[in-house]
Design a protein around this motif. Sequence first.
Motif, PDB file in Angstrom:
ATOM      1  N   GLY A 333       0.769  -0.931  -0.142  1.00  9.00           N
ATOM      2  CA  GLY A 333       0.061   0.015  -0.328  1.00  9.00           C
ATOM      3  C   GLY A 333       1.268   1.653  -0.355  1.00  9.00           C
ATOM      4  N   ALA A 334       2.123   1.190  -0.375  1.00  7.63           N
ATOM      5  CA  ALA A 334       2.950   2.163  -0.198  1.00  7.63           C
ATOM      6  C   ALA A 334       2.840   2.933  -1.703  1.00  7.63           C
ATOM      7  CB  ALA A 334       4.654   2.199  -0.461  1.00  7.63           C
ATOM      8  N   ASP A 335       2.705   4.605  -0.958  1.00  4.84           N
ATOM      9  CA  ASP A 335       2.137   5.690  -2.153  1.00  4.84           C
ATOM     10  C   ASP A 335       3.513   5.772  -3.402  1.00  4.84           C
ATOM     11  OD1 ASP A 335       4.201   6.977  -1.496  1.00  4.84           O
ATOM     12  OD2 ASP A 335       3.051   8.667   0.053  1.00  4.84           O
ATOM     13  N   SER A 336       2.581   5.929  -3.974  1.00  3.94           N
ATOM     14  CA  SER A 336       3.835   6.455  -5.302  1.00  3.94           C
ATOM     15  C   SER A 336       4.998   6.966  -5.205  1.00  3.94           C
ATOM     16  CB  SER A 336       3.441   6.567  -6.251  1.00  3.94           C
ATOM     17  OG  SER A 336       2.514   7.640  -6.906  1.00  3.94           O
ATOM     18  N   GLU A 337       5.039   8.109  -4.599  1.00  5.40           N
ATOM     19  CA  GLU A 337       5.927   8.475  -4.304  1.00  5.40           C
ATOM     20  C   GLU A 337       7.459   7.923  -3.080  1.00  5.40           C
ATOM     21  OE1 GLU A 337       7.653  12.340  -2.012  1.00  5.40           O
ATOM     22  OE2 GLU A 337       5.593  12.459  -2.591  1.00  5.40           O
ATOM     23  N   GLU A 338       6.340   7.647  -2.392  1.00  3.51           N
ATOM     24  CA  GLU A 338       7.918   6.189  -1.519  1.00  3.51           C
ATOM     25  C   GLU A 338       8.238   5.040  -2.331  1.00  3.51           C
ATOM     26  OE1 GLU A 338       7.849   2.966   2.226  1.00  3.51           O
ATOM     27  OE2 GLU A 338       5.726   4.246   2.072  1.00  3.51           O
ATOM     28  N   ARG A 339       7.644   4.616  -3.283  1.00  2.99           N
ATOM     29  CA  ARG A 339       7.867   3.854  -4.144  1.00  2.99           C
ATOM     30  C   ARG A 339       9.075   3.741  -5.083  1.00  2.99           C
ATOM     31  NH1 ARG A 339       2.518  -0.285  -5.740  1.00  2.99           N
ATOM     32  NH2 ARG A 339       2.126  -1.060  -3.969  1.00  2.99           N
ATOM     33  N   THR A 340       8.607   5.334  -5.872  1.00  8.23           N
ATOM     34  CA  THR A 340      10.031   5.463  -6.270  1.00  8.23           C
ATOM     35  C   THR A 340      10.871   5.965  -6.319  1.00  8.23           C
ATOM     36  OG1 THR A 340       7.215   6.737  -7.722  1.00  8.23           O
ATOM     37  CG2 THR A 340      10.234   7.207  -8.047  1.00  8.23           C
TER      38      THR A 340
END
Length: 395
Positions: A333-340
């Motif tokens: 469920g991590a947001d896209s910013e964290e995954r990036t």
Amino acid sequence: MGTAPAGEPDIALWRVRGEPLVPGSGSGPLRGVRLAVKDLYAVAGHRTGAGNPARLAEAVPQTEHAWAVRALLDAGADITGIAQTDEFAYSLNGTNAHYGTPPNPAAPGRIPGGSSSGPASAVALGQADAGLGSDTAGSIRVPASYCGLHGMRPTHGAVPVTGMLPLAPDFDTVAWLARDAALLGLLGDVLLPPAPDHPPLRVARVVTDLLDLAGGAVRAAFRPAASALAGRTGLRTEESPALPGDHTEWAVAFTTVQLAQAWESDGAWVSAHPGALGPGVTTRFARAAAVTAEERAAARTVLDGAARTLRDAVPPDTVLLMPATSDPAPPAGADSEERTATRQATVRLTCLASLAGLPCVTLPLMRVGGLPVGLCAIGAPGSDRALLRLALSAA
């Protein structure tokens, strides 16, 4: 999730599954091995979807197997199924906007890593014994690290990529993973070319500024794991503070060339199918379309110098040890910013073997906060079998 019987496959994990889907030869060193094949490879009688339903809908059944698929079938492996991939193999997350995210039983609630996400999930769940994947920028190393598996990226060009969809041919390799080192080596015996005896591995090299590319918790776990590996295998540990060169510049140059080649491989299809890709992959292909010839040429010059530096750092008797990923698997469920941010940090590690065409084996030797993180051993060109023996000694 992830334990559906054959005939009712988990669509996030399997594109198609059988009992088996394609039987092997019935004899050979891999007899009875259940193989999950990434949906990038030609499997005769089946379509290749590359993780995208629009591409799958247009595809026609393949008339012959990819080289690696045929080699493994001839050695006795049975194809359990065709496993999902991140779209066009262009992600390290293991998520797919169309089919979902395969489970990661080694880190429940977290992503499995990609782009060989389906094979890694299938092996981690025990639904397959081994996975045939690919590795361009870490697509076998990242899921092996996140799922607690053994993974192998061979010397660039050592294993024919015939019948495997390309992404960035300068970096693409056939790659494979398994739960145990013995099976990883058996697959290598089948896929790798015959080779003269490689000089014995004697030195495990740790470069401090490369280790600094990983997160703090991974760095703390790395040193005892590296020491334990050296103790089990008889390697002498050698530490140096730095390699010459700007590692951030290397990663940017690698990404630039990868973008340009990805557009050459898939740009025509992407242009003809607006809206067919998930958001993250759409963004990457938009960047790929914008790379200029001048930017690509400048990046290629940087990579040529970086490759020479890295090859010099790994003489034939040496392995370069580093974390396979910068951190454990992020939450699903991590947001896209964290995954990036996690992806970019990991690419600074994974791009090193890729840009230099070096073989590397990922070993499940670290735990960080109770989660698996792989230790990566990079060898000199042609040291593939020596790395597989190292993996077996370390088990």
